[in-house]
Design an enzyme around this catalytic site. Sequence first.
Site, PDB file in Angstrom:
ATOM      1  N   ASP A 134      43.733 -26.811  10.152  1.00  0.00           N
ATOM      2  CA  ASP A 134      45.036 -27.008   9.502  1.00  0.00           C
ATOM      3  C   ASP A 134      46.076 -27.463  10.524  1.00  0.00           C
ATOM      4  O   ASP A 134      45.899 -27.287  11.742  1.00  0.00           O
ATOM      5  CB  ASP A 134      45.492 -25.716   8.803  1.00  0.00           C
ATOM      6  CG  ASP A 134      45.635 -24.526   9.743  1.00  0.00           C
ATOM      7  OD1 ASP A 134      44.804 -24.400  10.678  1.00  0.00           O
ATOM      8  OD2 ASP A 134      46.565 -23.728   9.572  1.00  0.00           O
ATOM      9  N   GLU A 148      45.059 -21.240  10.607  1.00  0.00           N
ATOM     10  CA  GLU A 148      45.586 -20.655  11.848  1.00  0.00           C
ATOM     11  C   GLU A 148      47.110 -20.703  11.880  1.00  0.00           C
ATOM     12  O   GLU A 148      47.749 -19.773  12.368  1.00  0.00           O
ATOM     13  CB  GLU A 148      45.022 -21.398  13.071  1.00  0.00           C
ATOM     14  CG  GLU A 148      45.297 -20.709  14.392  1.00  0.00           C
ATOM     15  CD  GLU A 148      46.630 -21.048  15.032  1.00  0.00           C
ATOM     16  OE1 GLU A 148      47.039 -20.331  15.945  1.00  0.00           O
ATOM     17  OE2 GLU A 148      47.288 -22.028  14.606  1.00  0.00           O
TER      18      GLU A 148
HETATM   19 ZN   LIG Z   1      47.038 -24.693  17.112  1.00  0.00          ZN
END
Ligand SMILES: [Zn+2]
Length: 385
Positions: free
Chosen positions: A82, A146
């Site tokens: 992401d 994340e």
């Molecule tokens: Zn990162």
Amino acid sequence: MRAHVDTEAVVALTSALVAVDTQNPPGNERPISDAVHDALARWRPVWTEVEPEPGRLSLVAELPHPDGPGDRPTLIVNGHLDVVPVIRDAWTYEPFAPTVEGGRLYGRGSADMKGGIAAAVCALDVLERAGRVPACNLVFHLVADEEVGGHVGTRALLERGLIKGDACLVPEPTSMQLCVAERGLLQGYVTVHGRPGHGSRPKEAVSAIEHAARLVVGLHGAEFGEGEHPLLGRPTCNIGTIQGGNGLNVIAETCRFGVDRRVLPGATAEGSEAELRTRIDSLGVEGLRYEFDLKVFGEASELPAGDAFLDHVRRSIVAATGEQPDVVGMSFTTDARFVRNGAGVPAVVCGPGDVAQTHAVDEWVSIDRLIDATAAYAELYAAFS
Ligand SMILES: [Zn+2]
């Protein structure tokens, strides 16, 4: 190994990953699945898919060793798929149509951290061209989420018992420095309550804004008296938001402000909240009424001192680049915390992106650094035993 790096291949793979829009929020990693499968297909991995919520895909790819099963340590490569959202009007370049210019590859995620993932994958080809095989078993964790805390990404892998290995490389942006520690965070809202009254008589009621202002002055940038970490410095406190009051002519009934504390290894959610409350109480605001609403706690983490994996990564970088990397701490958190604290696997964060480019407008990664990283990771795969 550097002579065996196919620069076009690293640039092409970075571009292919950047070209898939995986902005989080909202978070949608499923569309990048094909590009990830294509990148690793030649190595015939055993794939495990984890999708705790629709579209929030993480992939585990276990690579069979060319010499067959054997008694070798396992090295995990953990990278997130992401990226943070783009404010499109601010960009000169197309964020999801990567551009190569002046030795740089521009695009969202080029530095954080699709370039690092591409280098880690292309290192497999480098090793093969050099006529070598990995000294270890290799597992890639290519994960969701994340950027907003990793709950449906690396944490979901941890909860399913999928983080199994002897060491972990996280190719997040560090300009190929060795990051072995990172601060944690505590974020939440303080809501201060007053007693409303007529704005013409400010002394006859209790202004939530006045009380909140005294707290903000006492908290923002304040030292809470804790110790100092050699790589991470001291904990910090930022007041990031404030809202309050009901009208120009009313003494404010409520005022709410957002607290962003960065904490050191060992700090817990309960302990960090207690420290915040102690600090607030110590400010001596008479008649203060408030509550604290915890939104996020991410623990700090660090590689155990003297862990041998650090030397493995260091030697690989020196062998690939001739440069001696610095050992550093990070002021923010990465998924390395789940690997270090949750799975008990030593993790080093080391990647080609520049930390100054993370989340930036016109984000870029240096192509020279991509080559350095690809060569260094190939050295690491060849040596980690
Ligand atoms: Zn990162």
